[in-house]
Scaffold this motif. Structure first.
Motif, mmCIF file in Angstrom:
data_model
loop_
_atom_site.group_PDB
_atom_site.id
_atom_site.type_symbol
_atom_site.label_atom_id
_atom_site.label_comp_id
_atom_site.label_asym_id
_atom_site.label_seq_id
_atom_site.Cartn_x
_atom_site.Cartn_y
_atom_site.Cartn_z
ATOM 1 N N GLY A 290 35.835 0.678 -52.010
ATOM 2 C CA GLY A 290 36.079 1.414 -50.358
ATOM 3 C C GLY A 290 34.979 1.412 -49.663
ATOM 4 N N VAL A 291 35.115 2.501 -48.297
ATOM 5 C CA VAL A 291 34.401 1.439 -47.350
ATOM 6 C C VAL A 291 34.104 3.242 -46.544
ATOM 7 N N ASP A 292 33.485 4.184 -46.310
ATOM 8 C CA ASP A 292 33.546 5.540 -46.003
ATOM 9 C C ASP A 292 32.735 5.275 -45.575
ATOM 10 N N ARG A 293 32.350 6.259 -44.557
ATOM 11 C CA ARG A 293 30.762 7.416 -44.159
ATOM 12 C C ARG A 293 30.690 8.268 -45.549
ATOM 13 N N LEU A 294 29.685 8.796 -45.756
ATOM 14 C CA LEU A 294 29.515 9.467 -46.804
ATOM 15 C C LEU A 294 29.856 11.268 -46.422
ATOM 16 N N ASP A 295 31.644 11.032 -46.782
ATOM 17 C CA ASP A 295 31.810 11.896 -45.824
ATOM 18 C C ASP A 295 31.816 13.255 -47.351
ATOM 19 N N TYR A 296 32.495 14.423 -47.168
ATOM 20 C CA TYR A 296 33.303 15.653 -48.432
ATOM 21 C C TYR A 296 34.485 15.479 -47.711
ATOM 22 N N LYS A 298 36.440 12.131 -47.644
ATOM 23 C CA LYS A 298 36.990 10.903 -47.819
ATOM 24 C C LYS A 298 37.220 10.705 -49.232
ATOM 25 N N GLY A 299 37.146 12.546 -49.910
ATOM 26 C CA GLY A 299 37.871 11.612 -51.379
ATOM 27 C C GLY A 299 36.841 10.915 -52.474
ATOM 28 N N ILE A 300 35.234 10.426 -51.664
ATOM 29 C CA ILE A 300 35.090 10.043 -52.922
ATOM 30 C C ILE A 300 34.782 9.542 -54.204
ATOM 31 N N ARG A 301 34.477 11.419 -54.110
ATOM 32 C CA ARG A 301 33.883 12.178 -55.376
ATOM 33 C C ARG A 301 35.495 11.662 -56.733
ATOM 34 N N HIS A 302 36.918 11.608 -55.934
ATOM 35 C CA HIS A 302 37.668 11.673 -56.981
ATOM 36 C C HIS A 302 38.226 10.366 -56.891
ATOM 37 N N GLN A 339 23.944 17.573 -50.498
ATOM 38 C CA GLN A 339 24.452 18.414 -52.067
ATOM 39 C C GLN A 339 25.028 16.280 -52.310
ATOM 40 N N LEU A 340 26.737 16.674 -51.101
ATOM 41 C CA LEU A 340 27.539 15.397 -51.514
ATOM 42 C C LEU A 340 27.103 13.951 -52.251
ATOM 43 N N ARG A 341 25.770 13.202 -51.193
ATOM 44 C CA ARG A 341 25.000 12.559 -51.874
ATOM 45 C C ARG A 341 24.287 12.534 -52.876
ATOM 46 N N GLU A 342 23.956 13.330 -52.897
ATOM 47 C CA GLU A 342 23.559 14.086 -54.690
ATOM 48 C C GLU A 342 24.471 13.781 -55.949
ATOM 49 N N LEU A 343 25.456 14.953 -55.832
ATOM 50 C CA LEU A 343 26.596 14.874 -56.334
ATOM 51 C C LEU A 343 27.100 13.254 -56.433
ATOM 52 N N VAL A 344 27.190 12.357 -55.546
ATOM 53 C CA VAL A 344 27.852 10.612 -55.902
ATOM 54 C C VAL A 344 27.033 10.040 -56.595
ATOM 55 N N GLU A 345 25.578 10.152 -56.319
ATOM 56 C CA GLU A 345 24.845 8.980 -56.667
ATOM 57 C C GLU A 345 24.603 10.130 -58.466
ATOM 58 N N GLY A 346 24.466 10.904 -58.088
ATOM 59 C CA GLY A 346 25.150 11.297 -60.332
ATOM 60 C C GLY A 346 26.015 11.144 -60.757
ATOM 61 N N MET A 347 27.066 10.522 -60.326
ATOM 62 C CA MET A 347 28.342 9.984 -60.827
ATOM 63 C C MET A 347 28.442 8.450 -60.603
ATOM 64 N N VAL A 387 41.360 3.544 -50.007
ATOM 65 C CA VAL A 387 41.542 5.421 -49.279
ATOM 66 C C VAL A 387 41.702 6.099 -49.586
ATOM 67 N N THR A 388 40.774 7.256 -49.984
ATOM 68 C CA THR A 388 41.363 8.844 -50.293
ATOM 69 C C THR A 388 41.115 9.614 -50.318
ATOM 70 N N ALA A 389 41.222 10.011 -48.706
ATOM 71 C CA ALA A 389 40.716 10.677 -48.115
ATOM 72 C C ALA A 389 41.119 11.847 -48.266
ATOM 73 N N LEU A 390 40.895 12.846 -48.320
ATOM 74 C CA LEU A 390 41.641 14.491 -49.199
ATOM 75 C C LEU A 390 41.916 15.320 -47.292
ATOM 76 N N ARG A 391 41.947 14.539 -46.273
ATOM 77 C CA ARG A 391 42.543 15.298 -44.854
ATOM 78 C C ARG A 391 40.600 14.113 -44.006
ATOM 79 N N ASP A 392 42.351 13.818 -43.336
ATOM 80 C CA ASP A 392 41.690 12.184 -41.931
ATOM 81 C C ASP A 392 42.394 12.627 -40.640
ATOM 82 N N GLY A 393 42.061 12.121 -39.436
ATOM 83 C CA GLY A 393 43.000 11.864 -38.727
ATOM 84 C C GLY A 393 43.809 10.796 -38.557
ATOM 85 N N MET A 394 42.701 10.234 -38.804
ATOM 86 C CA MET A 394 43.821 7.875 -38.845
ATOM 87 C C MET A 394 43.161 7.733 -39.736
#
Length: 514
Positions: A290-296, A298-302, A339-347, A387-394
């Motif tokens: 997975g390659v993403d900006r750390l953004d909510y 992008k579906g990283i947590r999912h 907050q997202l960074r803390e959640l992801v790193e915790g997971m 690539v599991t984005a929850l919403r992405d323009g492209m």
């Protein structure tokens, strides 16, 4: 009369430029050495690569912020670019960029995955900064120039620029989704933003659905009907004169710099680095990436949750599989991102704590950026791209992965909520909210036969290689040029008016007079 309605026309500069790009950031980054000496280098990215030759051919200038608050720079040249810096104060960065752009508009336009915040002080800053960008563009463009405004940070610029310089042809491209009416209606300044956008001659969106959402919002809040993607707009001045123009809105899906990726993917050093990466990972049977900006969005947590459950289910093991998650830092001063960074790193910590062995790690989590050569090596090393984005323009990562796989190997698991899904239909499409479905898709991609994988990748590569970022820019600019003759006639008819008025935005704080 509101502040932006009273914008006076500015004189055409004697030494103006025929093609002007306006974006939040200039296409250069500053490097500072150990002695404090600074130099500029071209920023990476498809947009810069696509527009560089256009700049060189059309005597172009680029207007944008240079990245340092509370600093004023004079225009300067670098590479093929004439750069026109726009200054921003630290407070404006906080309110216009971190606030209204990324804590109001970004979550609102991405289906309210995170709750947007609405603050009048942020709106005032957004409006003030947009006017500054519009003025810099107006002072830079030659008579009848083409001005191309980029993205959601500058949605008020087109109408402001039309009032300042009615002789220029104005394009706008929205790189992120445009929300449906039911979501957009939450924005207190919804009319002002729509009227800002409709100052353009051509507005480009990533997907047809985004263009349709925009047109429905214009019909509801401005009372103007689009027919086959076009609508007529007019403004009356205080002395009774008027100007008219046609606004066209359509889909122009952006793409990538295919040639540079193909060149890197063919580089023996990059290929050797890809083999080295697999060895460093313990030569697993399957590398998920997975390659993403750390953004909510992008579906990283999912993705991480699904991977953790596959480990728990025994469908994969740390001995035969690994998930490499690159999450480059992003907007770290915005609360929701911290907050997202803390959640992801915790997971990641919990999964690795439960499943790691002395010699194997379940999730390799990398919270920093990498040179593009390293990213291409990672694309070559990965068996399955997630690539599991929850919403992405492209989502250009999906296209980069496809372009890098010149041997037509590799599998792409792609969220159906990305713009890329409408073009890369042979990917394993998935609803990332459905964790069980995501798990099944990951296993399906892993177990896919080589023949099926090559067939799918071949189809996706044809699409990406045919429609690269240069093709995108040419299609948009060609369509924009097609509107120039009518626009120039309309502008000439209104040359004597002191300023434009009429159907302008109601910018009363917090107001929206429907």
């Amino acid at each position: 009369m509101s502040a932006d309605q009273s914008l006076e026309k500015v004189p055409v500069p004697q030494d103006g430029y025929d093609f002007v790009v306006v974006s939040n950031r200039l296409p250069v980054d500053r490097d500072v050495d150990e002695d404090g000496n600074s130099t500029w280098r071209r920023s990476p990215g498809g947009l810069v690569s696509a527009l560089a030759p256009v700049m060189a051919q059309r005597d172009g200038a680029w207007v944008g912020w240079h990245g340092a608050p509370d600093e004023t720079l004079e225009p300067f040249d670098h590479d093929v670019f004439h750069l026109v810096p726009v200054s921003l104060s630290e407070l404006e960065v906080k309110r216009y960029y971190e606030g209204f752009s990324n804590a109001t508009l970004w979550p609102l336009y991405h289906d309210v995955i995170a709750p947007p915040e609405f603050h009048r002080t942020w709106w005032y800053a957004y409006r003030r900064v947009n006017e500054r960008f519009a003025r810099r563009a107006a002072e830079t463009a030659s008579q009848g120039a083409t001005v191309w405004v980029q993205d959601y940070q500058l949605q008020l610029v087109p109408r402001m620029l039309r009032r300042l310089r009615p002789d220029v042809t104005i394009g706008f491209f929205n790189h992120i989704p445009f929300p449906p009416t039911e979501i957009y209606s939450q924005l207190p300044w919804r009319k002002a933003v729509l009227e800002g956008l409709t100052g353009a001659d051509l507005i480009g969106f990533q997907r047809p659905g985004d263009a349709q959402n925009f047109q429905r919002c214009v019909r509801k809040y401005l009372g103007v009907q689009f027919t086959k993607g076009s609508a007529r707009f007019s403004e009356d001045t205080a002395d009774g004169e008027s100007t008219e123009w046609t606004v066209n809105a359509g889909s122009y899906p952006i793409s990538i710099d295919v040639e540079s990726i193909k060149e890197l993917a063919s580089d023996p050093q990059v290929q050797a680095r890809a083999r080295e990466i697999r060895e460093e990972l313990g030569n697993p049977d399957t590398v998920f990436l997975g390659v993403d900006r750390l953004d909510y969005t992008k579906g990283i947590r999912h993705r991480i949750k699904a991977y953790g459950e596959l480990l728990e289910d025994g469908e994969i093991s740390v001995e035969n599989s690994v998930l490499v998650q690159v999450a480059s830092p992003s907007r770290e001063r915005v609360d929701s991102y911290r907050q997202l960074r803390e959640l992801v790193e915790g997971m990641v910590g919990r999964i690795n704590g439960q499943f790691d062995t002395i010699s194997h790690t379940a999730v390799r989590y990398l919270h920093h950026g990498y040179p593009f050569e390293e990213m291409v090596a990672l694309y070559l090393a990965a068996d399955v791209m997630l690539v599991t984005a929850l919403r992405d323009g492209m989502n250009l990562v999906a296209k980069e992965y496809v372009a890098a796989r010149q041997d037509r190997s590799g599998r792409l698991v792609l969220s159906e909520f990305t713009g890329a899904a409408e073009q890369l239909k042979q990917a394993v499409l998935v609803n990332p909210h459905d964790i069980d479905g995501l798990k099944s898709a990951m296993l399906h991609a892993r177990d896919m036969s080589d023949a099926e994988a090559r067939k799918r990748m071949s189809s996706m590569r044809r699409q990406v290689l045919t429609h690269d970022v240069v093709d995108w820019s040419h299609r948009f600019l060609d369509d924009l040029a097609a509107h120039a003759p009518e626009h120039e006639q309309g502008a000439a008819a209104g040359q004597d008016s002191a300023h434009d008025d009429g159907a302008a935005a109601d910018t009363t704080p917090g107001a929206d007079r429907d």
